[in-house]
Motif scaffolding. Structure first.
Motif, PDB file in Angstrom:
ATOM      1  N   LEU A  13       0.827  -1.203   0.000  1.00 25.24           N
ATOM      2  CA  LEU A  13       0.000   0.000   0.000  1.00 25.24           C
ATOM      3  C   LEU A  13       0.870   1.265   0.000  1.00 25.24           C
ATOM      4  CD1 LEU A  13      -2.832  -0.985   2.522  1.00 25.24           C
ATOM      5  CD2 LEU A  13      -2.993  -0.775   0.039  1.00 25.24           C
ATOM      6  N   GLY A  14       1.988   1.211   0.742  1.00 22.92           N
ATOM      7  CA  GLY A  14       2.887   2.360   0.765  1.00 22.92           C
ATOM      8  C   GLY A  14       3.488   2.635  -0.596  1.00 22.92           C
ATOM      9  N   ILE A  15       3.937   1.563  -1.275  1.00 24.53           N
ATOM     10  CA  ILE A  15       4.507   1.717  -2.618  1.00 24.53           C
ATOM     11  C   ILE A  15       3.451   2.246  -3.586  1.00 24.53           C
ATOM     12  CG2 ILE A  15       5.485   0.485  -4.584  1.00 24.53           C
ATOM     13  CD1 ILE A  15       6.823  -1.419  -2.589  1.00 24.53           C
ATOM     14  N   ALA A  16       2.220   1.703  -3.473  1.00 25.39           N
ATOM     15  CA  ALA A  16       1.135   2.152  -4.351  1.00 25.39           C
ATOM     16  C   ALA A  16       0.828   3.635  -4.121  1.00 25.39           C
ATOM     17  CB  ALA A  16      -0.109   1.305  -4.116  1.00 25.39           C
ATOM     18  N   ALA A  17       0.851   4.058  -2.852  1.00 22.30           N
ATOM     19  CA  ALA A  17       0.579   5.462  -2.538  1.00 22.30           C
ATOM     20  C   ALA A  17       1.660   6.371  -3.115  1.00 22.30           C
ATOM     21  CB  ALA A  17       0.484   5.648  -1.027  1.00 22.30           C
ATOM     22  N   ILE A  18       2.930   5.920  -3.015  1.00 21.82           N
ATOM     23  CA  ILE A  18       4.037   6.724  -3.565  1.00 21.82           C
ATOM     24  C   ILE A  18       3.923   6.840  -5.081  1.00 21.82           C
ATOM     25  CG2 ILE A  18       6.533   6.766  -3.910  1.00 21.82           C
ATOM     26  CD1 ILE A  18       6.824   5.465  -1.143  1.00 21.82           C
ATOM     27  N   VAL A  19       3.633   5.713  -5.740  1.00 20.24           N
ATOM     28  CA  VAL A  19       3.490   5.725  -7.200  1.00 20.24           C
ATOM     29  C   VAL A  19       2.324   6.605  -7.620  1.00 20.24           C
ATOM     30  CG1 VAL A  19       2.959   4.315  -9.217  1.00 20.24           C
ATOM     31  CG2 VAL A  19       4.560   3.463  -7.489  1.00 20.24           C
ATOM     32  N   LEU A  20       1.216   6.496  -6.885  1.00 14.46           N
ATOM     33  CA  LEU A  20       0.029   7.283  -7.233  1.00 14.46           C
ATOM     34  C   LEU A  20       0.279   8.781  -7.036  1.00 14.46           C
ATOM     35  CD1 LEU A  20      -2.934   7.129  -8.125  1.00 14.46           C
ATOM     36  CD2 LEU A  20      -3.570   7.012  -5.700  1.00 14.46           C
ATOM     37  N   SER A  21       0.936   9.124  -5.923  1.00 14.56           N
ATOM     38  CA  SER A  21       1.187  10.548  -5.650  1.00 14.56           C
ATOM     39  C   SER A  21       2.168  11.149  -6.651  1.00 14.56           C
ATOM     40  CB  SER A  21       1.721  10.728  -4.229  1.00 14.56           C
ATOM     41  OG  SER A  21       2.976  10.083  -4.077  1.00 14.56           O
ATOM     42  N   SER A  22       3.127  10.332  -7.124  1.00 17.06           N
ATOM     43  CA  SER A  22       4.100  10.847  -8.085  1.00 17.06           C
ATOM     44  C   SER A  22       3.543  10.920  -9.504  1.00 17.06           C
ATOM     45  CB  SER A  22       5.357   9.972  -8.081  1.00 17.06           C
ATOM     46  OG  SER A  22       5.065   8.670  -8.550  1.00 17.06           O
ATOM     47  N   SER A  23       2.384  10.282  -9.725  1.00 15.73           N
ATOM     48  CA  SER A  23       1.779  10.320 -11.056  1.00 15.73           C
ATOM     49  C   SER A  23       0.658  11.351 -11.146  1.00 15.73           C
ATOM     50  CB  SER A  23       1.228   8.941 -11.426  1.00 15.73           C
ATOM     51  OG  SER A  23       0.173   8.579 -10.547  1.00 15.73           O
ATOM     52  N   MET A  24       0.340  12.020 -10.027  1.00 15.22           N
ATOM     53  CA  MET A  24      -0.726  13.023 -10.019  1.00 15.22           C
ATOM     54  C   MET A  24      -0.143  14.400  -9.715  1.00 15.22           C
ATOM     55  SD  MET A  24      -3.432  10.831  -7.729  1.00 15.22           S
ATOM     56  CE  MET A  24      -4.515  12.225  -7.530  1.00 15.22           C
TER      57      MET A  24
END
Length: 231
Positions: A13-24
Motif C-alpha cells: 500500500l505504501g509503494i502504491a501510494a508513492i506511485v500514485l502521488s508521483s503520477s498526479m
C-alpha cells in the motif's frame, strides 16, 4: 504469518501510494504547466485541475498564465526635436504558447531579461522619431497656469494626433514576442524628465522666471504703497 502478511500489505500500500502521488499533479487557476521527460518537454497543460503523468520519469514545470509585470530602468535618449530626456517605461506581458516559451526561454526570469533589450530598443527607435511634446502630452487641451504671468501660449507646441497614446501604441507594435511564445499586452510611459545635465538649467530658468514675477509684484506693491502714502 499474520504479522508478515500485514507487513507485506502495508509495504504494498505504501509503494502504491508513492506511485500514485508521483503520477498526479494539480494545475492551479492562473497557472499552466509543461511536462518534461528526461528534461525534454512532451506536453503542455493549459487547463486547471488534476492531471496525471508517468511517475518518476516525468517532471512538471509550472508557468504563470496571468499577466506578468515588466518595469524597465530609466534610459537616456534624444527626441526628434533634439531634447535630451530620461524616460521610464513599464509593460505587461503573458505566456500565450507555453511549449514554445519553455523551449526558447525556459523561465520567467529569463523572459524578463529578453524583454529588457526588446522594449528598450523599441522605445529608443520610437521616441527618436517623435517630439518631446508628443511623448509628454495626450491632447491639445488648454493648460492651466499658476498665474497670468506664466501663461505664454505662444511657446506651447501642438500635439500631433493623439500624442503620448500614439507613441505607446507604436512601441507596443514594434515589440514582437511571438517567436518566444509570449504576447505583449500594453506599454505605458511612467515618467519623462530632462537628463541631469539639462535639468539644472531648467530649474535655474524656472527660478529666474519666478524671481521676475516676484520683482514685478514687488514693484506693483511699492507703487500702491506710494499712492496710499500720497493720499
Amino acid at each position: 504469518m499474520k504479522n508478515r502478511l500485514a507487513a507485506i500489505v502495508v509495504v504494498v500500500l505504501g509503494i502504491a501510494a508513492i506511485v500514485l502521488s508521483s503520477s498526479m499533479y494539480v494545475v492551479e487557476e492562473g497557472k499552466q504547466a509543461i511536462v518534461t521527460q528526461f528534461g525534454k518537454p512532451v506536453v503542455a497543460i493549459k487547463e486547471a485541475g488534476l492531471h496525471y503523468k508517468s511517475p518518476f520519469i516525468q517532471e512538471v514545470h509550472y508557468l504563470e498564465k496571468r499577466l506578468l509585470p515588466w518595469d524597465g530602468e530609466p534610459v537616456s535618449m534624444r527626441t526628434n526635436d533634439k531634447k535630451e530626456i530620461d524616460i521610464d517605461v513599464w509593460a505587461r506581458w503573458r505566456i500565450v504558447d507555453p511549449m514554445n516559451f519553455f523551449i526558447k526561454v525556459r523561465t520567467e526570469q529569463r523572459g524578463q531579461k529578453i524583454l529588457d533589450d526588446l522594449v528598450d530598443s523599441a522605445v529608443r527607435d520610437v521616441v527618436a522619431r517623435h517630439r518631446l511634446i508628443d511623448v509628454v502630452r495626450r491632447s491639445n487641451d488648454e493648460l492651466e497656469y499658476e498665474s497670468e504671468e506664466l501663461d505664454d501660449r505662444r511657446t506651447v507646441d501642438k500635439v500631433k494626433g493623439r500624442g503620448r497614446d500614439d507613441v505607446e501604441e507604436e512601441i507596443l507594435r514594434r515589440v514582437d514576442l511571438k517567436e518566444f511564445g509570449r504576447g505583449l499586452t500594453m506599454v505605458r510611459i511612467k515618467r519623462v524628465n530632462y537628463v541631469a545635465s539639462v535639468r539644472q538649467t531648467v530649474y535655474e530658468r524656472m527660478i529666474s522666471e519666478r524671481m521676475r514675477i516676484a520683482r514685478l509684484r514687488h514693484s506693483e506693491a511699492q507703487e500702491e504703497k506710494n499712492r496710499i502714502i500720497g493720499q
